[in-house]
Write an enzyme that holds these catalytic residues in place. Structure first.
Site, PDB file in Angstrom:
ATOM      1  N   LYS A  94       0.806  -1.229   0.000  1.00 45.44           N
ATOM      2  CA  LYS A  94       0.000   0.000   0.000  1.00 45.44           C
ATOM      3  C   LYS A  94       0.839   1.279   0.000  1.00 45.44           C
ATOM      4  O   LYS A  94       0.399   2.299  -0.496  1.00 45.44           O
ATOM      5  CB  LYS A  94      -0.987  -0.003   1.178  1.00 45.44           C
TER       6      LYS A  94
ATOM      7  N   ASP B 189     -10.353   2.175   2.431  1.00 49.97           N
ATOM      8  CA  ASP B 189     -10.450   1.301   3.613  1.00 49.97           C
ATOM      9  C   ASP B 189     -11.272   1.938   4.741  1.00 49.97           C
ATOM     10  O   ASP B 189     -12.164   1.318   5.311  1.00 49.97           O
ATOM     11  CB  ASP B 189      -9.051   0.965   4.154  1.00 49.97           C
TER      12      ASP B 189
END
Ligand code: ATR
Length: 282
Positions: free
Chosen positions: A76, A112
């Site tokens: 990420k 997220d």
């Protein structure tokens, strides 16, 4: 937002989840269900990137016409670096889980945190506004949820981490976004919360270290939420159960909701999530 399509191509629009490992990822199943339900013509695949070559994997995917990707562990931060334009929430999270190809560059977003707040509020009926919220952990997963949590106005948000310095740093980073403080595990004794979120990685792997937090953190009726999901209740959820937390959920709903938010970015249409989540739970 209009998706960029490969003009004149007979191939379907391509998307992927990139990770290492990635074989376990449920994202292809989720996006296939979204595509079917919305009538969007696309293919979504799993791409295993070598640990030392995320950029190469992403570049090859783009050469083959890739229009968007979900990025999972451990890439990420590299996905953040690969993007030359970022959403405000990706900047806040310091990480990218969704890449969107825009004309000539990758746009990086992070879905997220909003996936978590949608799961809590829409799917689980868990109120966040005006509640006392405790986040356990201060790594990348914790950082990714703090902005979206503060955006839905908890009364207070406490971050507690085994390594105290990291919790202090995160609390300082988000101080302007809402009422957030850090607290040592020991100082939490005697305090209780309406929502306790496990953002540590203690639920994965063979970790058997006891959780460092005291008993009594769950107020009556409190909700225990683990960002991780597994076929069995996680270690954190078992711990919460022993402490009398009657409302508990793992991160499967968050996974589906973050995927829906990515799908919206790519295709301009928000898929319904309920049936997909029920199917995965079944
Ligand atoms: P992630 O991207 O999943 O957040 P990370 O950035 O490596 O992964 O962070 C892992 C988090 O889980 C950290 O907050 C870590 O605590 P430390 O900062 O003290 O290492 C926490 N963690 C991992 N195992 C733990 C355990 N057994 N008990 C408590 N916290 C744990």
């Amino acid at each position: 937002m209009a998706p960029t399509r490969a003009r004149g191509s007979l191939l379907m629009d391509r998307y992927a989840v990139i990770g290492n490992p990635v074989a376990h990822s449920k994202s292809p199943q989720i996006h296939a269900a979204f595509a079917l339900a919305t009538g969007e013509a696309l293919v979504y695949e799993r791409l295993l990137a070598p640990l030392d070559d995320f950029p190469g994997t992403l570049a090859a995917f783009r050469r083959q016409g890739g229009l968007g990707a979900n990025v999972t562990l451990p890439f990420k931060l590299e996905a953040y670096a690969a993007a030359s334009e970022h959403s405000a929430r990706a900047v806040q999270a310091g990480a990218v889980n969704t890449l969107v190809w825009r004309e000539d560059h990758w746009f990086g977003d992070n879905t997220d945190g909003v996936g978590l707040t949608r799961d809590l509020r829409q799917n689980l009926g868990c109120r966040v506004a005006d509640q006392r919220v405790l986040v356990l952990g201060a790594g990348g997963a914790a950082r990714g949820i703090l902005g979206p949590l503060l955006a839905v106005h908890p009364r207070m948000l406490v971050i507690s981490n085994r390594t105290v310095k990291k919790a202090d740093e995160l609390a300082a980073l988000f101080a302007e976004d809402g009422p957030v403080v850090s607290e040592t595990a020991r100082n939490l004794a005697g305090q209780s919360f309406d929502l306790v979120i496990n953002a540590t990685s203690s639920s994965v792997g063979e970790d058997t270290h006891p959780l460092p937090w005291p008993a009594g953190l769950f107020a009556p009726g409190a909700f225990a939420y683990d960002l991780m999901y597994a076929s069995e209740p996680t270690r954190f959820l078992n711990w919460a159960d022993q402490q009398g937390a009657t409302r508990r959920a793992d991160g499967l709903g968050m996974l589906v909701e973050q995927a829906a938010e990515s799908f919206l970015l790519w295709r301009g249409v928000r898929p319904e999530t309920r049936a997909v989540l029920d199917g995965l739970r079944g």
